[in-house]
Design a protein around this motif. Sequence first.
Motif, PDB file in Angstrom:
ATOM      1  N   LYS A  44      -3.441 -57.315 -46.587  1.00 34.41           N
ATOM      2  CA  LYS A  44      -4.244 -58.338 -45.924  1.00 34.41           C
ATOM      3  C   LYS A  44      -4.756 -57.819 -44.586  1.00 34.41           C
ATOM      4  CE  LYS A  44      -1.171 -61.787 -48.003  1.00 34.41           C
ATOM      5  NZ  LYS A  44      -0.189 -62.861 -47.744  1.00 34.41           N
ATOM      6  N   PHE A  45      -5.788 -58.519 -44.070  1.00 33.31           N
ATOM      7  CA  PHE A  45      -6.237 -58.140 -42.739  1.00 33.31           C
ATOM      8  C   PHE A  45      -5.594 -59.044 -41.691  1.00 33.31           C
ATOM      9  CE2 PHE A  45     -10.130 -60.423 -44.426  1.00 33.31           C
ATOM     10  CZ  PHE A  45     -10.117 -61.539 -43.580  1.00 33.31           C
ATOM     11  N   LEU A  46      -5.827 -58.716 -40.417  1.00 32.74           N
ATOM     12  CA  LEU A  46      -5.036 -59.266 -39.321  1.00 32.74           C
ATOM     13  C   LEU A  46      -5.940 -59.943 -38.287  1.00 32.74           C
ATOM     14  CD1 LEU A  46      -2.115 -59.189 -37.915  1.00 32.74           C
ATOM     15  CD2 LEU A  46      -2.988 -57.165 -36.724  1.00 32.74           C
ATOM     16  N   ILE A  47      -5.699 -61.219 -38.042  1.00 27.67           N
ATOM     17  CA  ILE A  47      -6.416 -61.940 -36.998  1.00 27.67           C
ATOM     18  C   ILE A  47      -5.411 -62.758 -36.194  1.00 27.67           C
ATOM     19  CG2 ILE A  47      -8.155 -63.693 -36.457  1.00 27.67           C
ATOM     20  CD1 ILE A  47      -9.672 -62.882 -38.956  1.00 27.67           C
ATOM     21  N   ASN A  48      -5.399 -62.522 -34.888  1.00 28.44           N
ATOM     22  CA  ASN A  48      -4.525 -63.258 -33.976  1.00 28.44           C
ATOM     23  C   ASN A  48      -3.060 -63.209 -34.406  1.00 28.44           C
ATOM     24  OD1 ASN A  48      -4.268 -64.743 -31.561  1.00 28.44           O
ATOM     25  ND2 ASN A  48      -4.097 -66.661 -32.701  1.00 28.44           N
ATOM     26  N   GLY A  49      -2.635 -62.037 -34.871  1.00 22.08           N
ATOM     27  CA  GLY A  49      -1.243 -61.849 -35.247  1.00 22.08           C
ATOM     28  C   GLY A  49      -0.880 -62.357 -36.625  1.00 22.08           C
ATOM     29  N   GLU A  50      -1.828 -62.935 -37.358  1.00 28.28           N
ATOM     30  CA  GLU A  50      -1.553 -63.472 -38.685  1.00 28.28           C
ATOM     31  C   GLU A  50      -2.249 -62.627 -39.755  1.00 28.28           C
ATOM     32  OE1 GLU A  50      -2.359 -67.586 -39.191  1.00 28.28           O
ATOM     33  OE2 GLU A  50      -1.397 -68.187 -37.310  1.00 28.28           O
ATOM     34  N   VAL A  63      -7.778 -55.433 -51.245  1.00 31.57           N
ATOM     35  CA  VAL A  63      -7.916 -55.978 -49.894  1.00 31.57           C
ATOM     36  C   VAL A  63      -8.869 -57.160 -49.959  1.00 31.57           C
ATOM     37  CG1 VAL A  63      -7.433 -53.811 -48.700  1.00 31.57           C
ATOM     38  CG2 VAL A  63      -9.784 -54.364 -49.324  1.00 31.57           C
ATOM     39  N   PRO A  64      -8.666 -58.160 -49.105  1.00 33.71           N
ATOM     40  CA  PRO A  64      -9.564 -59.314 -49.108  1.00 33.71           C
ATOM     41  C   PRO A  64     -10.954 -58.938 -48.618  1.00 33.71           C
ATOM     42  CG  PRO A  64      -7.981 -59.471 -47.316  1.00 33.71           C
ATOM     43  CD  PRO A  64      -7.562 -58.297 -48.132  1.00 33.71           C
ATOM     44  N   ILE A  65     -11.957 -59.565 -49.178  1.00 32.19           N
ATOM     45  CA  ILE A  65     -13.337 -59.374 -48.728  1.00 32.19           C
ATOM     46  C   ILE A  65     -13.640 -60.435 -47.677  1.00 32.19           C
ATOM     47  CG2 ILE A  65     -15.767 -59.352 -49.385  1.00 32.19           C
ATOM     48  CD1 ILE A  65     -14.895 -58.465 -52.181  1.00 32.19           C
ATOM     49  N   GLY A  66     -13.736 -59.978 -46.434  1.00 33.37           N
ATOM     50  CA  GLY A  66     -14.032 -60.885 -45.344  1.00 33.37           C
ATOM     51  C   GLY A  66     -15.521 -61.109 -45.192  1.00 33.37           C
ATOM     52  N   TYR A  67     -15.870 -62.162 -44.479  1.00 29.31           N
ATOM     53  CA  TYR A  67     -17.272 -62.529 -44.271  1.00 29.31           C
ATOM     54  C   TYR A  67     -17.547 -62.697 -42.779  1.00 29.31           C
ATOM     55  CZ  TYR A  67     -17.187 -63.055 -49.279  1.00 29.31           C
ATOM     56  OH  TYR A  67     -17.039 -62.799 -50.616  1.00 29.31           O
ATOM     57  N   ARG A  68     -18.757 -63.092 -42.438  1.00 32.92           N
ATOM     58  CA  ARG A  68     -19.135 -63.239 -41.039  1.00 32.92           C
ATOM     59  C   ARG A  68     -18.208 -64.183 -40.296  1.00 32.92           C
ATOM     60  NH1 ARG A  68     -24.043 -61.315 -39.147  1.00 32.92           N
ATOM     61  NH2 ARG A  68     -25.179 -60.151 -40.735  1.00 32.92           N
ATOM     62  N   ASP A 110     -16.201 -63.422 -36.937  1.00 29.46           N
ATOM     63  CA  ASP A 110     -16.302 -64.296 -35.765  1.00 29.46           C
ATOM     64  C   ASP A 110     -14.922 -64.754 -35.299  1.00 29.46           C
ATOM     65  OD1 ASP A 110     -19.051 -64.067 -35.828  1.00 29.46           O
ATOM     66  OD2 ASP A 110     -19.374 -65.964 -36.889  1.00 29.46           O
ATOM     67  N   ASP A 111     -14.040 -65.068 -36.246  1.00 28.39           N
ATOM     68  CA  ASP A 111     -12.674 -65.476 -35.883  1.00 28.39           C
ATOM     69  C   ASP A 111     -11.934 -64.342 -35.190  1.00 28.39           C
ATOM     70  OD1 ASP A 111     -13.105 -67.974 -36.985  1.00 28.39           O
ATOM     71  OD2 ASP A 111     -12.038 -67.542 -38.864  1.00 28.39           O
ATOM     72  N   GLY A 156     -14.281 -55.866 -45.204  1.00 26.27           N
ATOM     73  CA  GLY A 156     -15.485 -56.479 -45.754  1.00 26.27           C
ATOM     74  C   GLY A 156     -16.608 -55.474 -45.748  1.00 26.27           C
ATOM     75  N   TYR A 157     -17.754 -55.891 -46.236  1.00 31.19           N
ATOM     76  CA  TYR A 157     -18.883 -54.977 -46.339  1.00 31.19           C
ATOM     77  C   TYR A 157     -19.588 -54.831 -44.992  1.00 31.19           C
ATOM     78  CZ  TYR A 157     -18.014 -55.544 -51.295  1.00 31.19           C
ATOM     79  OH  TYR A 157     -17.412 -55.576 -52.529  1.00 31.19           O
ATOM     80  N   GLY A 158     -20.173 -53.652 -44.783  1.00 27.16           N
ATOM     81  CA  GLY A 158     -20.845 -53.397 -43.525  1.00 27.16           C
ATOM     82  C   GLY A 158     -21.977 -54.360 -43.251  1.00 27.16           C
ATOM     83  N   SER A 159     -22.705 -54.740 -44.302  1.00 23.91           N
ATOM     84  CA  SER A 159     -23.833 -55.648 -44.135  1.00 23.91           C
ATOM     85  C   SER A 159     -23.394 -57.038 -43.707  1.00 23.91           C
ATOM     86  CB  SER A 159     -24.616 -55.754 -45.450  1.00 23.91           C
ATOM     87  OG  SER A 159     -23.766 -56.207 -46.505  1.00 23.91           O
ATOM     88  N   GLU A 160     -22.137 -57.349 -43.894  1.00 25.43           N
ATOM     89  CA  GLU A 160     -21.607 -58.673 -43.548  1.00 25.43           C
ATOM     90  C   GLU A 160     -20.729 -58.569 -42.302  1.00 25.43           C
ATOM     91  OE1 GLU A 160     -21.103 -62.879 -44.674  1.00 25.43           O
ATOM     92  OE2 GLU A 160     -22.371 -61.337 -45.560  1.00 25.43           O
ATOM     93  N   VAL A 161     -19.556 -57.968 -42.440  1.00 27.22           N
ATOM     94  CA  VAL A 161     -18.598 -57.898 -41.336  1.00 27.22           C
ATOM     95  C   VAL A 161     -19.092 -56.955 -40.245  1.00 27.22           C
ATOM     96  CG1 VAL A 161     -16.252 -57.223 -40.689  1.00 27.22           C
ATOM     97  CG2 VAL A 161     -16.646 -58.520 -42.788  1.00 27.22           C
ATOM     98  N   GLY A 162     -19.544 -55.767 -40.647  1.00 23.05           N
ATOM     99  CA  GLY A 162     -20.011 -54.799 -39.659  1.00 23.05           C
ATOM    100  C   GLY A 162     -21.181 -55.328 -38.859  1.00 23.05           C
ATOM    101  N   ASP A 163     -22.148 -55.929 -39.522  1.00 24.82           N
ATOM    102  CA  ASP A 163     -23.313 -56.443 -38.816  1.00 24.82           C
ATOM    103  C   ASP A 163     -22.936 -57.594 -37.894  1.00 24.82           C
ATOM    104  OD1 ASP A 163     -26.281 -56.269 -38.528  1.00 24.82           O
ATOM    105  OD2 ASP A 163     -26.165 -58.354 -39.206  1.00 24.82           O
ATOM    106  N   ALA A 164     -22.010 -58.442 -38.324  1.00 27.35           N
ATOM    107  CA  ALA A 164     -21.556 -59.537 -37.459  1.00 27.35           C
ATOM    108  C   ALA A 164     -20.955 -58.993 -36.168  1.00 27.35           C
ATOM    109  CB  ALA A 164     -20.540 -60.397 -38.201  1.00 27.35           C
TER     110      ALA A 164
END
Length: 471
Positions: free
Chosen positions: A2-8, A30-35, A39-40, A203-211
Amino acid sequence: MKFLINGELIDKSDHFDVINPYNGELVDTVPIGYRSDADDAIESANNARRALNDLSAKEVSIKLFDACEELERESEDIAKLIVAEAGKPYKQAIVELQRSVETLQFAAEEAKRIYGESVPIDATGSVDARFFAFTKKVPLGVVGAITPFNYPVNLALHKIAPAIAAKNTVVMKPSMEAPLAALRLAEIINNHFPDGVINSVTGYGSEVGDAMVVSTGINKISFTGSVATGLFISSRSGMKKLTLELGGNDPLVVLEDADVEKAVSAATSGAFLFSGQVCIGVKRIILDNKIADEFIDLFAKEASKLKMGNPMDESTDIGPVINESAAIHIETAVNSAIEDGAELILGGNRKDCFYEPTILDNVNMTMDLVANETFGPVAPIIRVDGLDEAIKVANDTQYGLQAGVFTESIRSALRCANEIDAGSVLINKESTFRTDAMPFGGFKSSGMGKEGIKYAVEDMCKTKLIAFNCK
């Protein structure tokens, strides 16, 4: 994983399969994250800035040393993870982890060496000595780290470690081709810092990377990858600071007075390390005609000794490339060069994700194989007559990352050092050489900015002037 945000640790409903390029088996998902996930993560990093900045330089240093110790304890397991997801031979993966431990150590030390300076503003004559000033280095804020597959831990640390040493929080997007070891690295660092100091999103560069690139909540992007993506980032990033490491087409120049045996050894390790998937790998071998035949005979003998096979076998030198599409690209470039007149000396065969160590003679700079960066175990040989032509050919590329030169002449060495247009020119050493403390970064399309912990820390700070009028 999983990926990690704010310790979770965060999971999602959509997943990406991480496939072992050696045997085609599923390593993990791995989970596919989005914009919204990016942002989170950015919000989390911004919220954590105060907690990180409240730590003293000594506390930051101690925490980085603690993370370093944990990384060292887990080195063997993480090296095996790199083998599984990227196909890197184990003996090369464990070296990456050893270097990564050193990189964290350098960052821990550098956290206590961030200095300002006094400014002699009375030098203008318009003010007197009772008006004095000094500078202070302050963190940028949030650093976005976009990392590649080929050194998933070490190159991630070259972004994360100096950022945190300078008291910046981090959002990391690892390569989807090899995300697992980088995600584990983020977890290790998170164990030693307040939640949100380090965040990761797959996530994909066009989504997560661009965000990340367009977000006003990120103050600097540090990216390693292709020229095309680097240009796109620079066009979208606004006023952010940028460090762009965009690859190379690095030459190994071997002049007539060189120690041929040493040059052959350098070419063998430099051209075929991690199946040529190294930005500073030897991509072009420029040989003086007077020693070319001798060099090629020895080179073919040495390269033929390399063992290709299971990357988990500690005797393996050549594993698979990252995926079959990459292997087909290498095959196409080699076959095109042969059709255009290059002579195949060794190798030239593909099977699935494997491509044999390959040597080509009589290559010229019009061939796509050397006009562009071929990320594979291919050693193209370009013959030249003398020093002037060698320098001209070395510079005949859009790239300028590193260059290696073999010569016993100090005059020739100095000319190459001064005239080859690259970020580093290494005399009697292959371009693949790098230590994690040295300044690293190229010219031209190889990018902008410098890595190397001390130099990266400097670029991850901004300078504030503080002045006192004591009249």
